[in-house]
Design an enzyme around this catalytic site. Structure first.
Site, PDB file in Angstrom:
ATOM      1  N   CYS A  60      65.809  30.401  53.914  1.00 24.64           N
ATOM      2  CA  CYS A  60      66.309  30.682  55.264  1.00 24.64           C
ATOM      3  C   CYS A  60      66.996  29.445  55.849  1.00 24.64           C
ATOM      4  CB  CYS A  60      65.170  31.132  56.166  1.00 24.64           C
ATOM      5  SG  CYS A  60      65.689  31.580  57.841  1.00 24.64           S
TER       6      CYS A  60
ATOM      7  N   CYS B 246      57.729  35.420  57.721  1.00 25.47           N
ATOM      8  CA  CYS B 246      58.091  36.017  59.005  1.00 25.47           C
ATOM      9  C   CYS B 246      58.460  37.490  58.902  1.00 25.47           C
ATOM     10  CB  CYS B 246      59.220  35.233  59.664  1.00 25.47           C
ATOM     11  SG  CYS B 246      60.837  35.386  58.845  1.00 25.47           S
TER      12      CYS B 246
END
Length: 367
Positions: free
Chosen positions: A101, A197
């Protein structure tokens, strides 16, 4: 400078944005919408990118008196992080989605867009330090060792570091929360997000089973003898001890650990802790954020975000001689001074000299 402050809705990015404002920069806040179907509320400290998070980020921006926008990067996140995560597990590797990410979203898509819009830098709430050294901007560990995020930032390249700001690198987490409270920010006591997440319930195996389906196979020892069965090799990671569900104990009564995952045959290999230890690591897709060390250089390496850092010797980095980053093959080989256990392909190998990050690579082989 014109600074784009990435605001997740948490306390760290909020205080980082506030410090950028205090420093006199022209700050604009942006929240990244990364979920295709965001939940209304967070599940405690699990998950992120909820509607609640975007609302918290907007309120912080209002308190700071800065413009605020929401950028939809959900499709890019789906392709570069979530699909990559599933693909890596399908191939028997153990990826770190936070590293991906940072590499593909926060410091590629976000930074590229910020620069195109005329911003000079991007500010985030990461715990790491940037130091101006003789060879340019250096990435170092944070003062708060327990919150240090230099490991997941080690994929950044020099030009990205030159346009980054990490205002919290010299601060302890408890002081960040105290500062947020003193500034009147509602997020001062908001729980930190953890785990993966995009798997808000924390059930990684269930997530993978949904995407990859049931794939029965064998669990064998290092001699190839069948000890049990599994419903999907993707549900195991190298170094795993619990949940093996083996039919019988080892002859010596000692625990067994996952040694390797063989995706072609859909086999999980288990063995003793001694068989689990490795002394050499090979990495591919190397990224260097500092001058490439010469072979034989003594470094510190880390293979997990909050794992133990161990001394190592660089065997090879991009050929027999160090040179410009652009001309070097993206490989690295290190020899560990002391063996470590539970190193999986797909994990990120990060190289340090003292507190400074030198570079990183994706682990492709161990021995």
């Amino acid at each position: 400078m014109r600074v784009l402050a990435a605001m997740s809705g948490g306390v760290d990015s909020a205080v980082a944005a506030a410090r950028a404002v205090d420093a006199g920069h022209e700050v604009v806040g942006v929240h990244l919408a990364l979920a295709r179907n965001p939940e209304t509320l967070r599940a405690g400290a699990r998950g992120c990118c909820t509607i609640e998070d975007s609302g918290d980020a907007r309120r912080v921006a209002d308190v700071l008196g800065i413009p605020f926008y929401i950028w939809d990067l959900a499709e890019r996140f789906q392709q570069d992080v979530i699909e990559d995560f599933v693909t890596e597990y399908r191939a028997g590797r153990t990826p770190n989605p936070c590293v991906r990410c940072n590499q593909k979203i926060k410091f590629a898509a976000l930074l590229d867009k910020a620069v195109a819009l005329g911003f000079d830098a991007v500010s985030t709430g990461h715990y790491a330090q940037l130091v101006d050294g003789p060879d340019g901007r250096e990435l170092h560990r944070a003062v708060d060792a327990g919150k240090d995020q230099s490991y997941v930032l080690a994929v950044l390249e020099p030009d990205q570091l030159a346009r980054s700001m990490f205002p919290l690198g010299d601060t302890l987490k408890e002081d960040v929360r105290r500062e947020a409270a003193e500034r009147g920010l509602r997020v001062a006591k908001k729980p930190d997000s953890h785990d993966i997440c995009f798997i808000s319930d924390g059930d990684t195996q269930g997530f993978l089973a949904k995407h990859l389906g049931e794939q029965p196979g064998r669990i064998v020892d290092s001699n190839g003898e069948t000890l049990g069965e599994h419903s999907g090799a993707y549900g195991f990671t190298v170094g795993q001890r619990k949940g093996l569900a083996l039919g019988r104990p080892a002859a010596d009564g000692r625990p067994r650990y996952v040694l390797s995952i063989e995706p072609v045959s859909n086999t999980v290999v288990v063995g003793s802790v001694e068989e689990l230890k490795v002394s050499t690591i090979t990495g591919a897709e190397a990224t260097w954020c500092a001058p490439v060390p010469e072979p034989g250089a003594e470094l510190i390496v880390q293979v997990r975000a909050h794992g133990r850092a161990v001394p190592a010797r660089l065997v090879k980095a991009g050929g027999p001689e160090a040179g410009p980053v652009q001309t070097l093959p993206a490989t690295v080989d290190v020899e560990l001074i002391e063996p470590i256990a539970g190193v999986a392909t797909g994990q990120t190998l990060v190289l340090y000299r003292g507190t400074q990050v030198i570079g990183s690579s994706t682990i492709s082989a161990t021995s």
